[in-house]
Design a protein around this motif. Structure first.
Motif, mmCIF file in Angstrom:
data_model
loop_
_atom_site.group_PDB
_atom_site.id
_atom_site.type_symbol
_atom_site.label_atom_id
_atom_site.label_comp_id
_atom_site.label_asym_id
_atom_site.label_seq_id
_atom_site.Cartn_x
_atom_site.Cartn_y
_atom_site.Cartn_z
ATOM 1 N N GLY A 342 0.863 -1.257 -0.095
ATOM 2 C CA GLY A 342 0.052 0.114 0.047
ATOM 3 C C GLY A 342 1.023 1.388 0.111
ATOM 4 O O GLY A 342 0.347 2.400 -0.230
ATOM 5 N N LEU A 346 -0.043 5.112 -2.110
ATOM 6 C CA LEU A 346 -0.318 6.173 -1.276
ATOM 7 C C LEU A 346 0.765 7.088 -1.501
ATOM 8 O O LEU A 346 0.466 8.577 -1.204
ATOM 9 N N VAL A 372 -5.716 2.762 -4.785
ATOM 10 C CA VAL A 372 -6.170 2.307 -3.630
ATOM 11 C C VAL A 372 -7.340 1.810 -3.396
ATOM 12 O O VAL A 372 -7.558 0.818 -2.968
ATOM 13 N N LEU A 399 -2.091 0.512 5.084
ATOM 14 C CA LEU A 399 -3.569 0.465 4.773
ATOM 15 C C LEU A 399 -4.504 0.868 6.015
ATOM 16 O O LEU A 399 -5.576 0.559 5.773
ATOM 17 N N ILE A 404 -4.395 6.036 5.354
ATOM 18 C CA ILE A 404 -4.881 6.504 4.140
ATOM 19 C C ILE A 404 -5.192 7.832 4.088
ATOM 20 O O ILE A 404 -4.947 8.497 3.261
#
Length: 502
Positions: A342, A346, A372, A399, A404
């Motif tokens: 992730g 991001l 995402v 995540l 996020i």
């Protein structure tokens, strides 16, 4: 024994108990420690359990004291202690984090899903016999469903369904719940709407210490929240920036709590990933393990990797091969691992984010949000399946909902590259001093490349491809992966499937 983290099965409508049990048996590898089922009216719930929290008392289906409301769940509820405190500790009979989901639904009905922070897929029946299924907002934990023939079936993996039902199978949408009465309802977004679009401020490299501190603190908090376990926990350490940051935070936590931190790395003997992971492990003093992969190992594992991830995407398969070898080794030593999934989506870590139309900040922001939201189709599917094939639960701190929200509220200009500004510089600077400089500044390599799996698989599948025909070779390689995937669901031998693809 082949093992994997918990798996669930549910059926609503025209129930065939024999079929339900067959479906549950097909995902037995997801939960080697325990199995359970409940059948009430036109609802059937089944569960395969890997024991991580409350090993002795977390049998599922979980039931409230009267036994009328039941739940089966796959995943982890990270804020279960907070939910216990809010709802009243006296309501709880076990130490299982899944019981927090049960009581949230008992108290608030479907609205109770908004209390849950974590990764989960669940099925629930209340005291009146009403059914509900739900999946976490990102789709970290898998859930599939098939509607037709007078019933609705749910299961954690594609392979669980009968061949006759497979044309009906779809991925259950993340952040949604479903009931026969209310239909499909969204209860959470993967990316909170309030973080879009990002506000504008400055350029890459022009950030203050407060922003770096905020990034660092939210990631530290997310990693530490995922260190809860009643059994062993470790880290998959590729030697890249993302897994190295997770390891650095986990190592500090482990040291404070006087517990060992096993780290696991995989690659060809001369791979850059093994070398970089070794540097990180020595710097942090972890209990480090290496899986030295041979070309023969990689090729032999390929059919199992395609079967495990239930996918044929080129990059997913290349990374799944070393992942599967690593999971097989790590599962003999721990029950849970942290990964770096992730971070690239991001903080704009992939080279593809820095070319063409994405050089525009608004386009970059939109692409990051899309990626995402789509992770459950790709990287998260590979992450879940390869670990769960051997009884490992993979946790993904990058995540976390707070990570996020913060990461996607950062101006996209801060994530763009330029002279003297490498990708993910913001993330690198946030953890300056936590890792050796050579790791903090190491360039991005996809796992399949850094481990050496990509070159080995390409050479094995495309022995006649010339250096100048890379595009054709990649297409042919993906055709071979597709053939293996097709073989899994149509009963063709892997050898024949590869012959067909050629």
């Amino acid at each position: 024994m082949r093992r994997t983290v918990c798996g669930i099965v549910a059926a609503v409508g025209d129930i065939d108990v024999r079929l339900c049990r067959e479906i549950l048996n097909r995902i037995e590898h997801r939960g080697p420690d325990d199995t359970g089922e409940v059948h009430r009216g036109d609802v059937w719930l089944g569960h395969q359990r890997l024991s991580i929290m409350d090993v002795d008392g977390g049998h599922q289906p979980l039931a409230e004291p009267g036994g009328k409301s039941c739940l089966v769940a796959n995943g982890e509820i990270y804020n279960h202690r907070q939910i216990r405190a809010e709802l009243g500790p006296e309501l709880f009979r076990t130490g299982s984090d899944s019981e927090a989901a049960l009581h949230a639904l008992l108290v608030d009905g479907p609205a109770g899903l908004t209390r849950l922070r974590g990764m989960f897929a669940l099925a629930y029946i209340d005291e009146k016999g009403a059914f509900l299924a739900a999946r976490d907002s990102l789709g970290v934990k898998p859930l599939y469903w098939a509607r037709g023939n007078g019933r609705t079936l749910f299961a954690s993996e594609l392979r669980a369904f009968d061949p006759a039902d497979r044309p009906l199978v779809e991925s259950f949408p993340p952040g949604c719940c479903w009931s026969p009465q209310g239909g499909l309802v969204r209860f959470a977004d993967a990316v909170p709407p309030r973080v879009r679009p990002a506000r504008r401020a400055g350029k890459a490299g022009q950030w203050d210490e407060q922003l770096l501190k905020s990034v660092r603190e939210v990631i530290v908090s997310a990693v530490e929240a995922r260190m809860m376990s009643d059994v062993g926990i470790g880290v998959f350490l590729s030697g890249g920036l993302d897994s190295a940051i997770v390891t650095a935070v986990a190592a500090k936590y482990a040291e404070r709590n006087r517990q060992p931190l096993p780290t696991f790395a995989v690659g060809l003997a001369d791979s850059s990933d093994l070398a970089a992971a070794r540097v990180v492990a020595e710097h942090l003093g972890t209990e480090h393990h290496e899986v030295v992969m041979t070309p023969e190992d990689a090729v032999a594992t390929l059919p199992s990797a395609v079967r495990a991830i239930e996918h044929f995407d080129l990059h997913l398969v290349r990374s799944a091969v070393p992942n599967l070898l690593l999971a097989e080794y790590a599962a003999k030593r721990v029950r849970t691992v942290l990964t770096g999934e992730g971070a690239d989506e991001l903080f704009a870590g992939y080279p593809s984010y820095h070319v063409g139309p994405l050089l525009d900040p608004d386009a970059l922001q939109a692409e990051l949000v899309r990626d995402v939201e789509g992770l459950h189709h790709l990287n998260l599917q590979r992450c879940d399946r390869t670990t769960m094939a051997y009884g490992l639960e993979a946790r993904v701190p990058f995540l976390d909902r707070d990570v996020i929200e913060l990461a996607l509220s950062i101006p996209p200009e801060h994530k763009m590259i330029g002279p003297g500004i490498e990708e993910k510089k913001l993330l690198r600077d946030a953890f300056s001093g936590w890792l050796p400089e050579e790791i903090l500044r190491r360039g991005k390599l996809q796992f399949g490349h850094g481990s050496g799996a990509k070159d080995v698989l390409t050479a094995a599948l495309m022995p006649t491809a010339s250096d100048g025909a890379a595009g054709t070779g990649a297409l042919d390689e993906e055709a071979a992966f597709y053939a293996l995937w097709h073989a899994e669901f149509d009963g063709i031998s892997p050898e024949r499937a590869l012959e067909w693809s050629a």
